[in-house]
Design a protein around this motif. Structure first.
Motif, PDB file in Angstrom:
ATOM      1  N   MET A   1       0.820  -1.212   0.000  1.00  0.00           N
ATOM      2  CA  MET A   1       0.000   0.000   0.000  1.00  0.00           C
ATOM      3  C   MET A   1       0.858   1.269   0.000  1.00  0.00           C
ATOM      4  O   MET A   1       0.350   2.373   0.085  1.00  0.00           O
ATOM      5  N   SER A   2       2.167   1.140  -0.065  1.00  0.00           N
ATOM      6  CA  SER A   2       3.036   2.310  -0.084  1.00  0.00           C
ATOM      7  C   SER A   2       3.233   2.742  -1.525  1.00  0.00           C
ATOM      8  O   SER A   2       3.900   2.079  -2.302  1.00  0.00           O
ATOM      9  N   ARG A   3       2.635   3.908  -1.891  1.00  0.00           N
ATOM     10  CA  ARG A   3       2.650   4.327  -3.278  1.00  0.00           C
ATOM     11  C   ARG A   3       2.797   5.843  -3.350  1.00  0.00           C
ATOM     12  O   ARG A   3       2.113   6.566  -2.634  1.00  0.00           O
ATOM     13  N   PRO A   4       3.668   6.359  -4.211  1.00  0.00           N
ATOM     14  CA  PRO A   4       3.802   7.809  -4.314  1.00  0.00           C
ATOM     15  C   PRO A   4       2.634   8.420  -5.066  1.00  0.00           C
ATOM     16  O   PRO A   4       2.144   7.872  -6.029  1.00  0.00           O
ATOM     17  N   PHE A   5       2.184   9.584  -4.617  1.00  0.00           N
ATOM     18  CA  PHE A   5       1.122  10.295  -5.324  1.00  0.00           C
ATOM     19  C   PHE A   5       1.712  11.075  -6.496  1.00  0.00           C
ATOM     20  O   PHE A   5       2.670  11.826  -6.323  1.00  0.00           O
ATOM     21  N   PRO A   6       1.130  10.982  -7.699  1.00  0.00           N
ATOM     22  CA  PRO A   6       1.508  11.912  -8.746  1.00  0.00           C
ATOM     23  C   PRO A   6       0.880  13.268  -8.480  1.00  0.00           C
ATOM     24  O   PRO A   6      -0.041  13.414  -7.688  1.00  0.00           O
ATOM     25  N   ARG A   7       1.365  14.260  -9.180  1.00  0.00           N
ATOM     26  CA  ARG A   7       0.877  15.618  -8.963  1.00  0.00           C
ATOM     27  C   ARG A   7      -0.610  15.727  -9.257  1.00  0.00           C
ATOM     28  O   ARG A   7      -1.325  16.497  -8.620  1.00  0.00           O
ATOM     29  N   SER A   8      -1.097  14.969 -10.202  1.00  0.00           N
ATOM     30  CA  SER A   8      -2.516  15.066 -10.570  1.00  0.00           C
ATOM     31  C   SER A   8      -3.428  14.683  -9.432  1.00  0.00           C
ATOM     32  O   SER A   8      -4.541  15.199  -9.316  1.00  0.00           O
ATOM     33  N   PRO A 227      -8.396  -2.633 -10.618  1.00  0.00           N
ATOM     34  CA  PRO A 227      -9.109  -3.572  -9.747  1.00  0.00           C
ATOM     35  C   PRO A 227      -9.140  -3.086  -8.304  1.00  0.00           C
ATOM     36  O   PRO A 227      -8.281  -2.332  -7.866  1.00  0.00           O
ATOM     37  N   ALA A 228     -10.146  -3.539  -7.582  1.00  0.00           N
ATOM     38  CA  ALA A 228     -10.253  -3.215  -6.156  1.00  0.00           C
ATOM     39  C   ALA A 228      -9.208  -4.016  -5.396  1.00  0.00           C
ATOM     40  O   ALA A 228      -9.237  -5.254  -5.428  1.00  0.00           O
ATOM     41  N   PRO A 229      -8.290  -3.357  -4.699  1.00  0.00           N
ATOM     42  CA  PRO A 229      -7.162  -4.075  -4.094  1.00  0.00           C
ATOM     43  C   PRO A 229      -7.539  -5.031  -2.972  1.00  0.00           C
ATOM     44  O   PRO A 229      -6.816  -5.981  -2.704  1.00  0.00           O
ATOM     45  N   GLY A 230      -8.691  -4.801  -2.307  1.00  0.00           N
ATOM     46  CA  GLY A 230      -9.041  -5.641  -1.168  1.00  0.00           C
ATOM     47  C   GLY A 230     -10.187  -6.591  -1.411  1.00  0.00           C
ATOM     48  O   GLY A 230     -10.658  -7.226  -0.470  1.00  0.00           O
ATOM     49  N   ASN A 231     -10.639  -6.715  -2.658  1.00  0.00           N
ATOM     50  CA  ASN A 231     -11.775  -7.584  -2.971  1.00  0.00           C
ATOM     51  C   ASN A 231     -11.323  -8.816  -3.744  1.00  0.00           C
ATOM     52  O   ASN A 231     -10.403  -8.731  -4.565  1.00  0.00           O
ATOM     53  N   GLN A 342     -15.077   0.873   5.670  1.00  0.00           N
ATOM     54  CA  GLN A 342     -14.242  -0.330   5.582  1.00  0.00           C
ATOM     55  C   GLN A 342     -14.247  -0.894   4.152  1.00  0.00           C
ATOM     56  O   GLN A 342     -13.209  -1.262   3.606  1.00  0.00           O
ATOM     57  N   GLN A 343     -15.429  -0.916   3.526  1.00  0.00           N
ATOM     58  CA  GLN A 343     -15.513  -1.412   2.161  1.00  0.00           C
ATOM     59  C   GLN A 343     -14.840  -0.461   1.180  1.00  0.00           C
ATOM     60  O   GLN A 343     -14.208  -0.897   0.213  1.00  0.00           O
ATOM     61  N   ALA A 344     -14.953   0.836   1.420  1.00  0.00           N
ATOM     62  CA  ALA A 344     -14.314   1.809   0.535  1.00  0.00           C
ATOM     63  C   ALA A 344     -12.808   1.617   0.501  1.00  0.00           C
ATOM     64  O   ALA A 344     -12.171   1.763  -0.562  1.00  0.00           O
ATOM     65  N   ILE A 345     -12.223   1.270   1.636  1.00  0.00           N
ATOM     66  CA  ILE A 345     -10.782   1.009   1.673  1.00  0.00           C
ATOM     67  C   ILE A 345     -10.468  -0.205   0.815  1.00  0.00           C
ATOM     68  O   ILE A 345      -9.511  -0.204   0.028  1.00  0.00           O
ATOM     69  N   ARG A 346     -11.275  -1.244   0.918  1.00  0.00           N
ATOM     70  CA  ARG A 346     -11.060  -2.437   0.101  1.00  0.00           C
ATOM     71  C   ARG A 346     -11.248  -2.138  -1.389  1.00  0.00           C
ATOM     72  O   ARG A 346     -10.619  -2.759  -2.247  1.00  0.00           O
ATOM     73  N   ASP A 347     -12.117  -1.180  -1.692  1.00  0.00           N
ATOM     74  CA  ASP A 347     -12.401  -0.839  -3.083  1.00  0.00           C
ATOM     75  C   ASP A 347     -11.339   0.050  -3.713  1.00  0.00           C
ATOM     76  O   ASP A 347     -11.416   0.354  -4.905  1.00  0.00           O
ATOM     77  N   GLY A 348     -10.368   0.504  -2.918  1.00  0.00           N
ATOM     78  CA  GLY A 348      -9.330   1.372  -3.463  1.00  0.00           C
ATOM     79  C   GLY A 348      -9.746   2.818  -3.601  1.00  0.00           C
ATOM     80  O   GLY A 348      -9.137   3.576  -4.365  1.00  0.00           O
ATOM     81  N   VAL A 349     -10.776   3.250  -2.847  1.00  0.00           N
ATOM     82  CA  VAL A 349     -11.216   4.642  -2.894  1.00  0.00           C
ATOM     83  C   VAL A 349     -10.110   5.551  -2.357  1.00  0.00           C
ATOM     84  O   VAL A 349      -9.412   5.206  -1.402  1.00  0.00           O
ATOM     85  N   GLN A 350      -9.955   6.707  -2.977  1.00  0.00           N
ATOM     86  CA  GLN A 350      -8.909   7.655  -2.573  1.00  0.00           C
ATOM     87  C   GLN A 350      -9.454   8.903  -1.893  1.00  0.00           C
ATOM     88  O   GLN A 350      -8.743   9.573  -1.151  1.00  0.00           O
ATOM     89  N   VAL A 351     -10.699   9.255  -2.169  1.00  0.00           N
ATOM     90  CA  VAL A 351     -11.350  10.416  -1.557  1.00  0.00           C
ATOM     91  C   VAL A 351     -12.754   9.988  -1.139  1.00  0.00           C
ATOM     92  O   VAL A 351     -13.472   9.374  -1.925  1.00  0.00           O
ATOM     93  N   ILE A 352     -13.134  10.297   0.103  1.00  0.00           N
ATOM     94  CA  ILE A 352     -14.480  10.006   0.609  1.00  0.00           C
ATOM     95  C   ILE A 352     -15.185  11.312   0.914  1.00  0.00           C
ATOM     96  O   ILE A 352     -14.621  12.194   1.570  1.00  0.00           O
ATOM     97  N   ASN A 353     -16.424  11.443   0.423  1.00  0.00           N
ATOM     98  CA  ASN A 353     -17.267  12.575   0.790  1.00  0.00           C
ATOM     99  C   ASN A 353     -18.320  12.100   1.787  1.00  0.00           C
ATOM    100  O   ASN A 353     -18.993  11.094   1.569  1.00  0.00           O
ATOM    101  N   PHE A 354     -18.474  12.864   2.879  1.00  0.00           N
ATOM    102  CA  PHE A 354     -19.416  12.508   3.948  1.00  0.00           C
ATOM    103  C   PHE A 354     -20.204  13.751   4.321  1.00  0.00           C
ATOM    104  O   PHE A 354     -19.849  14.473   5.251  1.00  0.00           O
TER     105      PHE A 354
END
Length: 499
Positions: A1-8, A227-231, A342-354
């Motif tokens: 799960m260690s990954r560099p963010f690109p500028r975008s 793909p979803a990393p945790g599914n 918890q599911q969003a993390i498994r789905d590879g979501v990067q931004v959550i709106n609440f």
């Protein structure tokens, strides 16, 4: 799960936040790139095991989620061991599939199995509503109110936290907040948010809406999502369609890449009305609004049926969208929201709106604690500061690991003129209205029995009349719906000012 963010990636996050934070100026271009690798963000945040003081604080909270007859309560049992993500953050582990992470996950699940067995043996009829191993560490249950003390005495339980029911809180907006400037720096709106996976926790979405079409309304198709990393198999669910009339099946596309319904606690304690959909489909409108505003397609024509508003766009129009329905007509249970995180993390979501209330006491708020582990997974959570104020102590989401976003006001409004004639003369005022208005005169009445219009009016009580409601407590659309039950022709929302 260690990954560099690109500028975008950072620009996409900024664009999503700038939905309401007017003062942000994005500094990096948005480029069309594959989904970035995910890092462990900053210094990992963790919470020490709860003390008796925090347990007393939780017991003091009066927003306990109860069954209709008051005999059952929804609570969360926190075990002494940290969640998998907290364990990884504490030990510098970046790969969820590493031997060390998987060994700890097996150990934690063994603890949860033992806890569930002991709880069900000690309290017959106890129901497990959600299980949390990736985040928080524990289980949520429905249990008799009279037996809550028994839950606190279970081995390995360090806290019993009340579940709560929270509430869910334009075409010039991108230009008004400066998003179009950032788009131009990155090649235009055709690339804004490209590759970012955006998750929305709300009342669901209406999947056929053009804001979620693929290709977008201007004809540009979306690349297949990663793909979803945790599914298992990397596959995300696409939950649309049920026996409820209007809840038609829908196949997700490369824009709307997943959909879930997490409402186990809501279904158990509240239950649904015959018209509420039993899938990820939106039966309220709030979730479709928030998802499309943040990440809806560009080039979408907007109209309310009586007036054409032009062409609209989300702030990050090229982002992927994953839908998590957590709210019903009566609100949103925090344990359901946490399960969606918890599911969003498994789905590879990067931004959550609440855009949901809560977080005023984040250390005893299950959704807030879920956001902490989302932070440890490298996810930005943007949460609503709420619609209350301007008085003191009215801000929601005070947890320091989320971006709490306050509301602003756009520079565009739709106005109507109200003219009232009475025995003392004529009064004229200009106010906001999204409808076409009323051309022929109608009587204006004050809802004296319920001045805030908090409750559905009796059928026939306002037939053909314009009803005056005071501002406050509930949403203006809810007030309109309440007086519509009485047959109103229109309604005026007023703000009373002390003289």
């Amino acid at each position: 799960m260690s990954r560099p963010f690109p500028r975008s990636y950072f620009v996409a996050l900024t664009l999503l936040l700038s939905l309401i934070l007017v003062g942000i100026t994005p500094l990096r271009p948005v480029g069309a790139q594959p989904r970035p690798e995910r890092p462990t963000t900053g210094t990992p945040l963790t919470i020490e095991p709860a003390t008796i003081t925090s347990r007393e604080d939780a017991a003091y909270n009066k927003q306990l989620a109860l069954s209709r007859d008051g005999t059952l309560a929804s609570v969360f049992l926190k075990v002494d061991s940290p969640s998998l993500l907290s364990f990884m953050a504490q030990n510098g582990i970046t790969n969820i599939n590493s031997p060390a992470a998987q060994q700890y996950l097996r150990q934690l699940n063994a603890e949860l199995d033992a806890l569930i067995a002991q709880a069900q043996q000690r309290i017959p009829g106890l129901v497990i509503t959600h299980r949390f191993d990736l985040i928080i560490g524990g289980v949520s249950v429905a249990a008799p109110v009279s037996q809550l003390d028994q839950l606190r005495r279970l081995p390995n339980v360090v806290d019993v936290i009340n579940d709560r029911i929270e509430k869910i809180e334009t075409y010039r907006t991108p230009t008004f907040i400066g998003a179009t400037t950032a788009w131009n720096r990155g090649g235009g709106s055709a690339f804004a948010g490209e590759g970012v996976i955006f998750g929305v926790l709300d009342s669901g979405v209406w999947p056929e809406h053009p804001s979620f079409s693929d290709p977008d309304p201007l004809g540009k198709p979306y690349a297949p999502p990663p793909p979803a990393p945790g599914n298992p198999g990397g596959v995300r669910a696409c939950d649309f369609g049920s026996a409820i009339p209007g809840d038609a099946p829908f196949t997700c596309n490369n824009k709307l890449i997943g959909s879930y319904r997490f409402m186990t606690a809501y279904d158990f304690f509240v239950g649904t009305q015959p018209y509420e959909f039993l899938s990820g489909r939106d039966d309220d409108g709030h979730g479709t609004h928030t998802a499309s505003t943040a990440a809806g397609n560009r080039g979408v024509p907007a109209s309310d049926g009586s007036r054409v508003f032009g062409t609209i766009s989300g702030i990050a129009p090229r982002a992927y969208v994953v839908n998590y329905k957590v709210c019903g007509e009566q609100g949103c249970f925090t344990t359901d929201s946490a399960a969606a995180v918890q599911q969003a993390i498994r789905d590879g979501v990067q931004v959550i709106n609440f855009s949901i209330s809560g977080g005023t006491n984040p250390y005893s708020d299950i959704a807030s604690l879920a956001f902490l582990d989302a932070y440890n997974a490298g996810i930005l959570v943007s949460a609503s500061a709420g619609n209350s104020g301007p008085g003191a102590d009215t801000v929601n989401h005070r947890e320091p690991w989320v971006a709490t976003v306050g509301a602003s006001t756009s520079d565009r409004s739709y106005l109507s003129t109200l003219t009232v004639t009475g025995s003392s003369g004529t009064f004229t005022a200009v106010g906001a209205s999204s409808g076409a208005g009323i051309a022929t005169p109608a009587s204006v009445v004050v809802n004296t029995g319920d001045p805030l219009c908090l409750n559905p009016a009796a059928p026939g009580s306002f037939t053909g009349q314009i009803v005056v409601c005071q501002r406050g407590v509930i949403a203006r659309v809810a007030k309109s719906a309440n007086v519509a039950e009485g047959g109103r022709r229109g309604y005026d929302l007023v703000q009373l000012v002390a003289e």
